[in-house]
Design a protein around this motif. Sequence first.
Motif, PDB file in Angstrom:
ATOM      1  N   GLU A 115     -27.190   1.083   6.733  1.00  0.00           N
ATOM      2  CA  GLU A 115     -27.298   2.437   6.382  1.00  0.00           C
ATOM      3  C   GLU A 115     -26.312   2.774   5.267  1.00  0.00           C
ATOM      4  OE1 GLU A 115     -26.975   4.972   9.748  1.00  0.00           O
ATOM      5  OE2 GLU A 115     -28.911   4.454  10.466  1.00  0.00           O
ATOM      6  N   ASP A 116     -25.252   2.009   5.177  1.00  0.00           N
ATOM      7  CA  ASP A 116     -24.243   2.124   4.125  1.00  0.00           C
ATOM      8  C   ASP A 116     -23.787   0.648   3.499  1.00  0.00           C
ATOM      9  OD1 ASP A 116     -21.904   2.655   2.584  1.00  0.00           O
ATOM     10  OD2 ASP A 116     -21.172   4.047   4.135  1.00  0.00           O
ATOM     11  N   ILE A 117     -24.274   0.458   2.441  1.00  0.00           N
ATOM     12  CA  ILE A 117     -24.259  -0.939   1.850  1.00  0.00           C
ATOM     13  C   ILE A 117     -22.784  -1.043   1.226  1.00  0.00           C
ATOM     14  CG2 ILE A 117     -25.164  -0.580  -0.563  1.00  0.00           C
ATOM     15  CD1 ILE A 117     -26.730  -3.196   0.115  1.00  0.00           C
ATOM     16  N   GLU A 118     -22.469  -0.030   0.684  1.00  0.00           N
ATOM     17  CA  GLU A 118     -20.771   0.009   0.166  1.00  0.00           C
ATOM     18  C   GLU A 118     -19.866  -0.456   1.120  1.00  0.00           C
ATOM     19  OE1 GLU A 118     -22.841   2.406  -0.660  1.00  0.00           O
ATOM     20  OE2 GLU A 118     -23.322   2.179  -2.833  1.00  0.00           O
ATOM     21  N   GLN A 119     -20.052   0.265   2.537  1.00  0.00           N
ATOM     22  CA  GLN A 119     -19.108   0.259   3.589  1.00  0.00           C
ATOM     23  C   GLN A 119     -19.295  -1.264   4.073  1.00  0.00           C
ATOM     24  OE1 GLN A 119     -19.378   2.770   6.941  1.00  0.00           O
ATOM     25  NE2 GLN A 119     -18.403   1.424   8.343  1.00  0.00           N
ATOM     26  N   LEU A 120     -20.498  -1.589   4.242  1.00  0.00           N
ATOM     27  CA  LEU A 120     -20.713  -3.195   4.703  1.00  0.00           C
ATOM     28  C   LEU A 120     -20.156  -4.120   3.760  1.00  0.00           C
ATOM     29  CD1 LEU A 120     -22.021  -5.241   6.455  1.00  0.00           C
ATOM     30  CD2 LEU A 120     -24.229  -5.077   4.732  1.00  0.00           C
ATOM     31  N   ARG A 121     -20.172  -3.999   2.090  1.00  0.00           N
ATOM     32  CA  ARG A 121     -19.731  -4.854   1.325  1.00  0.00           C
ATOM     33  C   ARG A 121     -18.208  -4.795   1.331  1.00  0.00           C
ATOM     34  NH1 ARG A 121     -17.546  -5.026  -3.965  1.00  0.00           N
ATOM     35  NH2 ARG A 121     -18.229  -7.089  -4.888  1.00  0.00           N
ATOM     36  N   SER A 122     -17.501  -3.803   1.790  1.00  0.00           N
ATOM     37  CA  SER A 122     -15.907  -3.546   1.951  1.00  0.00           C
ATOM     38  C   SER A 122     -15.703  -4.468   3.207  1.00  0.00           C
ATOM     39  CB  SER A 122     -15.714  -1.990   1.877  1.00  0.00           C
ATOM     40  OG  SER A 122     -14.340  -2.150   2.276  1.00  0.00           O
ATOM     41  N   GLU A 123     -16.384  -4.171   4.225  1.00  0.00           N
ATOM     42  CA  GLU A 123     -15.895  -4.914   5.530  1.00  0.00           C
ATOM     43  C   GLU A 123     -16.214  -6.487   5.202  1.00  0.00           C
ATOM     44  OE1 GLU A 123     -18.453  -3.127   8.572  1.00  0.00           O
ATOM     45  OE2 GLU A 123     -17.238  -1.411   8.341  1.00  0.00           O
ATOM     46  N   LEU A 124     -17.236  -6.770   4.664  1.00  0.00           N
ATOM     47  CA  LEU A 124     -17.247  -8.109   4.576  1.00  0.00           C
ATOM     48  C   LEU A 124     -16.321  -8.758   3.658  1.00  0.00           C
ATOM     49  CD1 LEU A 124     -21.463  -8.435   3.651  1.00  0.00           C
ATOM     50  CD2 LEU A 124     -20.085  -9.182   5.768  1.00  0.00           C
ATOM     51  N   ILE A 125     -15.913  -8.118   2.422  1.00  0.00           N
ATOM     52  CA  ILE A 125     -14.701  -8.586   1.705  1.00  0.00           C
ATOM     53  C   ILE A 125     -13.512  -8.493   2.323  1.00  0.00           C
ATOM     54  CG2 ILE A 125     -13.140  -7.908  -0.254  1.00  0.00           C
ATOM     55  CD1 ILE A 125     -16.018  -6.984  -1.457  1.00  0.00           C
ATOM     56  N   GLY A 126     -13.324  -7.578   3.159  1.00  0.00           N
ATOM     57  CA  GLY A 126     -12.078  -7.524   4.306  1.00  0.00           C
ATOM     58  C   GLY A 126     -11.926  -8.708   5.125  1.00  0.00           C
ATOM     59  N   SER A 127     -13.079  -9.340   5.539  1.00  0.00           N
ATOM     60  CA  SER A 127     -13.238 -10.379   6.525  1.00  0.00           C
ATOM     61  C   SER A 127     -13.235 -11.772   5.760  1.00  0.00           C
ATOM     62  CB  SER A 127     -14.618 -10.539   7.296  1.00  0.00           C
ATOM     63  OG  SER A 127     -14.639  -8.973   8.205  1.00  0.00           O
ATOM     64  N   GLY A 128     -12.916 -11.624   4.509  1.00  0.00           N
ATOM     65  CA  GLY A 128     -12.938 -13.122   3.712  1.00  0.00           C
ATOM     66  C   GLY A 128     -14.156 -13.505   3.244  1.00  0.00           C
ATOM     67  N   VAL A 129     -15.299 -12.707   3.471  1.00  0.00           N
ATOM     68  CA  VAL A 129     -16.735 -13.386   2.875  1.00  0.00           C
ATOM     69  C   VAL A 129     -16.871 -13.260   1.495  1.00  0.00           C
ATOM     70  CG1 VAL A 129     -19.274 -12.963   3.383  1.00  0.00           C
ATOM     71  CG2 VAL A 129     -17.451 -12.302   5.143  1.00  0.00           C
ATOM     72  N   THR A 130     -17.681 -14.367   0.956  1.00  0.00           N
ATOM     73  CA  THR A 130     -18.104 -14.293  -0.365  1.00  0.00           C
ATOM     74  C   THR A 130     -19.198 -13.509  -0.599  1.00  0.00           C
ATOM     75  OG1 THR A 130     -17.393 -16.766  -0.678  1.00  0.00           O
ATOM     76  CG2 THR A 130     -18.900 -15.963  -2.393  1.00  0.00           C
ATOM     77  N   VAL A 131     -19.032 -12.547  -1.464  1.00  0.00           N
ATOM     78  CA  VAL A 131     -20.010 -11.384  -1.531  1.00  0.00           C
ATOM     79  C   VAL A 131     -20.170 -11.234  -3.002  1.00  0.00           C
ATOM     80  CG1 VAL A 131     -20.122  -8.714  -1.062  1.00  0.00           C
ATOM     81  CG2 VAL A 131     -18.700 -10.268   0.570  1.00  0.00           C
ATOM     82  N   GLY A 132     -21.528 -10.990  -3.485  1.00  0.00           N
ATOM     83  CA  GLY A 132     -21.669 -10.458  -4.488  1.00  0.00           C
ATOM     84  C   GLY A 132     -21.850  -9.088  -4.612  1.00  0.00           C
ATOM     85  N   GLU A 133     -22.236  -8.479  -5.947  1.00  0.00           N
ATOM     86  CA  GLU A 133     -22.249  -7.170  -6.455  1.00  0.00           C
ATOM     87  C   GLU A 133     -23.412  -6.381  -5.738  1.00  0.00           C
ATOM     88  OE1 GLU A 133     -19.720  -5.766  -7.987  1.00  0.00           O
ATOM     89  OE2 GLU A 133     -18.778  -7.547  -8.162  1.00  0.00           O
ATOM     90  N   ILE A 134     -23.275  -5.297  -5.724  1.00  0.00           N
ATOM     91  CA  ILE A 134     -24.376  -4.268  -5.083  1.00  0.00           C
ATOM     92  C   ILE A 134     -25.517  -4.096  -6.434  1.00  0.00           C
ATOM     93  CG2 ILE A 134     -25.227  -2.045  -4.325  1.00  0.00           C
ATOM     94  CD1 ILE A 134     -22.618  -1.927  -2.555  1.00  0.00           C
ATOM     95  N   THR A 135     -26.717  -4.578  -6.256  1.00  0.00           N
ATOM     96  CA  THR A 135     -27.572  -4.254  -7.518  1.00  0.00           C
ATOM     97  C   THR A 135     -28.927  -3.280  -6.789  1.00  0.00           C
ATOM     98  OG1 THR A 135     -28.660  -6.285  -6.770  1.00  0.00           O
ATOM     99  CG2 THR A 135     -26.927  -6.651  -8.436  1.00  0.00           C
ATOM    100  N   ILE A 136     -29.777  -2.922  -7.762  1.00  0.00           N
ATOM    101  CA  ILE A 136     -30.859  -2.506  -7.258  1.00  0.00           C
ATOM    102  C   ILE A 136     -31.931  -3.488  -7.424  1.00  0.00           C
ATOM    103  CG2 ILE A 136     -32.401  -0.588  -8.052  1.00  0.00           C
ATOM    104  CD1 ILE A 136     -29.799   0.258  -6.998  1.00  0.00           C
ATOM    105  N   GLY A 137     -32.807  -3.462  -6.099  1.00  0.00           N
ATOM    106  CA  GLY A 137     -33.856  -4.443  -5.920  1.00  0.00           C
ATOM    107  C   GLY A 137     -35.022  -3.884  -6.653  1.00  0.00           C
ATOM    108  N   GLY A 138     -36.155  -4.734  -6.557  1.00  0.00           N
ATOM    109  CA  GLY A 138     -37.544  -4.354  -7.234  1.00  0.00           C
ATOM    110  C   GLY A 138     -38.148  -3.023  -6.643  1.00  0.00           C
TER     111      GLY A 138
END
Length: 130
Positions: free
Chosen positions: A84-107
């Motif tokens: 429901e909140d991709i920005e929060q998910l990205r932040s949490e993944l980065i905080g866990s040391g996960v390799t993460v890409g940028e948020i983009t807009i899909g098709g």
Amino acid sequence: MGVKDIVLGIPVTKSGNFEEYEKAIDWYVNVLGFKLIWKMGIASLKLENGQEILLFGEETDENSIWYTGNIKLNPHYSIQFTTEDIEQLRSELIGSGVTVGEITIGGGGDKVLMFFDPNGNRFWAIEEPK
């Protein structure tokens, strides 16, 4: 009759290295929030909502249902998580040391994000409209 549920199997590096296999299981439990149900060479993990995945080691026997071939060169699946909140998910993944890409807009116009588990398996997350 018909299909009722789907369980996804995800290959992880095992190749005689039990420690790496345990690290992979820990990552799915501690980073993505799965619960370990059982482990007998293959690990069964579930989310709170009941969705299940299986983690299995690399298999070279082409007749095995767990055959992976070269999982690094030829990933043969697409797994998408919803949030429901991709920005929060990205932040949490980065905080866990996960390799993460940028948020983009899909098709379809939705926000999407690519990320990787410790074995290099590629996943997508998509923000569901509220």
